[in-house]
Structure formats: structure tokens, C-alpha cells
Motif scaffolding. Structure first.
Motif, PDB file in Angstrom:
ATOM      1  N   ARG A 184       1.870  56.598  44.991  1.00 35.82           N
ATOM      2  CA  ARG A 184       2.441  57.946  45.356  1.00 35.82           C
ATOM      3  C   ARG A 184       1.487  59.139  44.929  1.00 35.82           C
ATOM      4  O   ARG A 184       1.435  59.089  43.562  1.00 35.82           O
ATOM      5  N   TYR A 273       4.651  59.791  55.112  1.00 34.29           N
ATOM      6  CA  TYR A 273       4.007  60.629  54.627  1.00 34.29           C
ATOM      7  C   TYR A 273       4.443  62.094  55.041  1.00 34.29           C
ATOM      8  O   TYR A 273       4.796  62.550  56.029  1.00 34.29           O
ATOM      9  N   GLY A 286       2.169  61.645  49.761  1.00 31.43           N
ATOM     10  CA  GLY A 286       3.073  60.266  49.653  1.00 31.43           C
ATOM     11  C   GLY A 286       2.230  59.157  49.128  1.00 31.43           C
ATOM     12  O   GLY A 286       1.579  59.274  48.301  1.00 31.43           O
ATOM     13  N   PRO A 287       2.839  57.871  49.562  1.00 28.98           N
ATOM     14  CA  PRO A 287       3.845  57.572  50.726  1.00 28.98           C
ATOM     15  C   PRO A 287       5.412  57.716  50.201  1.00 28.98           C
ATOM     16  O   PRO A 287       5.453  57.663  48.881  1.00 28.98           O
TER      17      PRO A 287
END
Ligand code: FES
Length: 289
Positions: A184, A273, A286-287
Motif C-alpha cells: 500500500r 484503490y 492504495g490498494p
């Protein structure tokens, strides 16, 4: 080796998978809900795996109860063994139903389908042995019931081994994005100009090495990972309806706002996202899952 053993069954495997599709197709929306339930989409992963635990655990417990009865002469264990076997038998029926429902969405003529088919056929044989054992016990023939249980137990152990093989080798019914969701990122990364993004049209873009599907609604953009969590189908080639996208391969449906599963066979939510528009650029962060 399992692949070589299962390959001659390909015609049967394809036939069973097609037959399952033919059973569900005419059922329409109720059939879809039934499939969702049996796939375990509501559970977050395969319901089949849960039931299999009850079958193998239950059969193990019955075996133990039978051995204790034989060694210590505790006759009341006959009743306990019959009840536990009844539970394992019901779970075996559920495992067959859930397994067939998962199975219809395997790729035709693939080694994965061949070996999964072999797994299913072996476990059906085991269920027949459990059925005979249960009937014998209900007729108070507990000794013969033990031997049939032993046969079923040995057969189901082989079936369970092959089931593990298809999960661990082929990633059968596991989250297809488990190892590719990426780390992330805290920052937003530009991926495409808003002006280049067609309205209400699933569009594939690249976020680094990850393919992402975008859907634009005016100045608002939604972003999901491109590869479907069920088996890797291309979501940007799917059907957009309201705030959902349906995968073109086996029709799993996800909410584009957060990737949650609306319909299976997918059990895992789709990686999503956060998207924003900054100086005319669509940026993703994101994710999330
Ligand atoms: S790959 Fe199976 S539903 Fe998407």
C-alpha cells in the motif's frame, strides 16, 4: 502424477461441469442466489472447505469411537458414533453440492479441472461407503458399519489429499490477488488524464506494474484491480451496470465503489484503490481490501 491419472477422465470432467451449468442456468435469479450461497460468497471464502473439515473430522471421531467401543466394550458409544457419522454424512452431501457448484467454473480441458474432477469422484465413492456404514449402524450392525467406515475413511483421505493438491498447486477457489495486490502506497500516483477517460466505460490503466480498472462518472472515478479475485478474469472487459461490474469469465459481480462481492463465484472482495482528480489527472492511492 495426479495430472496423468486424471487426464483420461477429461470427457467425464467436462461433462459434469457442463451439466452443472445446465442445471443452474434455467433457475435465473433464485439459482444465482443459490450459487452464491453454495460458493460461499457470503462467507468470504469457499463454503466447500468448511464442510470438508466436518466430514474428515467427523469420520475421524467415529473411527475413534468405534475403536474405543471395541477395546473397552462401552456399548453406548455405538449411539454416539452413529450420530457423529450422521453429521459427517450430511456434511458430505453438502460438500458434494458445494464442490460441484465451484467445479462448474473451472477452465474446460485444463489439468486443474481434470484433477479436481478426480478429487470429486473419489469423494463421492467415500460418501457411498459412509452411507452404507450409516445404514448398517441404523440396523444395529455396528461391526459391519465399522468396516465400511474404515473403507470410506481411507478413500476420503485420498480425496482430501488431492483436494489439497488442487488448492496448493492451482490456487483453486483462493483469492487470485493474494500475492499481487502490492504494497500500500501512502501517496497518490497519477495514472491517466481525466479527459482521456471515457464516461461510464470500464477502462484499463497501469499503476506501476499493476493493471487497474477505472470507471468514470463525471468528476468521480472508481478504481478496482483489473484481475478478478476469482480466477483472474479481466474486469475492464466486464459488464458495468449501476455501481457494479460483472466479470466476463464466470460472472462474479463486484461493487465498483469498494470491491465488495455482490455475486460469486468469487469469495474474496476485489482489491480497490482510492481515486481523486488533481489538476486534470486521475490519481490513485492504495490498494485496499
Ligand atoms: S475470473 Fe471467474 S468470475 Fe472472474
Amino acid at each position: 502424477m495426479l495430472e496423468r491419472m486424471a487426464r483420461p477422465l477429461r470427457g467425464v470432467s467436462n461433462g459434469i461441469a457442463s451439466a452443472m451449468g445446465a442445471v443452474y442456468r434455467p433457475l435465473g435469479a433464485p439459482g444465482r442466489l443459490l450459487q452464491d450461497f453454495l460458493n460461499g460468497s457470503w462467507l468470504g471464502h469457499s463454503l466447500h472447505a468448511v464442510l470438508v473439515d466436518v466430514v474428515v473430522g467427523g469420520a475421524t471421531a467415529v473411527l475413534l469411537l468405534d475403536v474405543l467401543r471395541a477395546f473397552f466394550g462401552i456399548e453406548s458409544l455405538e449411539t454416539a458414533a452413529a450420530w457423529v457419522l450422521g453429521l459427517a454424512w450430511l456434511s458430505a452431501l453438502g460438500a458434494i453440492l458445494t464442490g460441484l457448484t465451484d467445479y462448474k467454473d473451472t477452465a474446460p480441458n485444463s489439468a486443474e479441472r481434470d484433477v479436481t474432477g478426480l478429487h470429486g469422484l473419489i469423494n463421492i465413492v467415500a460418501t457411498v461407503a459412509f452411507t452404507v456404514s450409516l445404514l448398517l449402524r441404523l440396523g444395529a450392525n455396528h461391526d459391519a458399519g465399522f468396516w465400511w467406515l474404515l473403507v470410506g475413511y481411507l478413500v476420503v483421505s485420498v480425496g482430501a489429499y488431492i483436494g489439497g493438491h488442487v488448492v496448493f498447486k492451482y490456487g483453486y477457489m483462493v483469492n487470485h490477488n493474494a500475492f499481487s495486490r502490492g504494497k500500500r502506497a501512502k501517496e497518490f500516483t497519477p495514472v491517466v488524464a481525466l479527459a482521456a477517460l471515457p464516461e461510464a466505460t470500464p477502462t484499463k490503466v497501469e499503476l506501476g506494474t499493476t493493471a487497474v480498472m477505472l470507471v468514470r462518472r463525471g468528476d468521480v472515478v472508481h478504481a478496482l484491480k483489473e484481475t478478478c479475485s476469482h480466477a483472474g478474469g479481466p474486469l475492464s472487459k466486464g459488464e458495468l451496470k449501476g455501481d457494479t461490474i460483472t466479470c466476463p469469465w464466470h460472472f462474479s459481480t463486484f461493487r465498483i465503489t469498494d470491491g465488495s462481492v455482490v455475486h460469486g463465484p468469487a469469495g474474496s472482495r476485489q482489491v480497490s484503490y482510492r481515486a481523486r482528480v488533481n489538476e486534470g489527472q486521475v490519481e490513485l492511492q492504495g490498494p485496499y481490501d
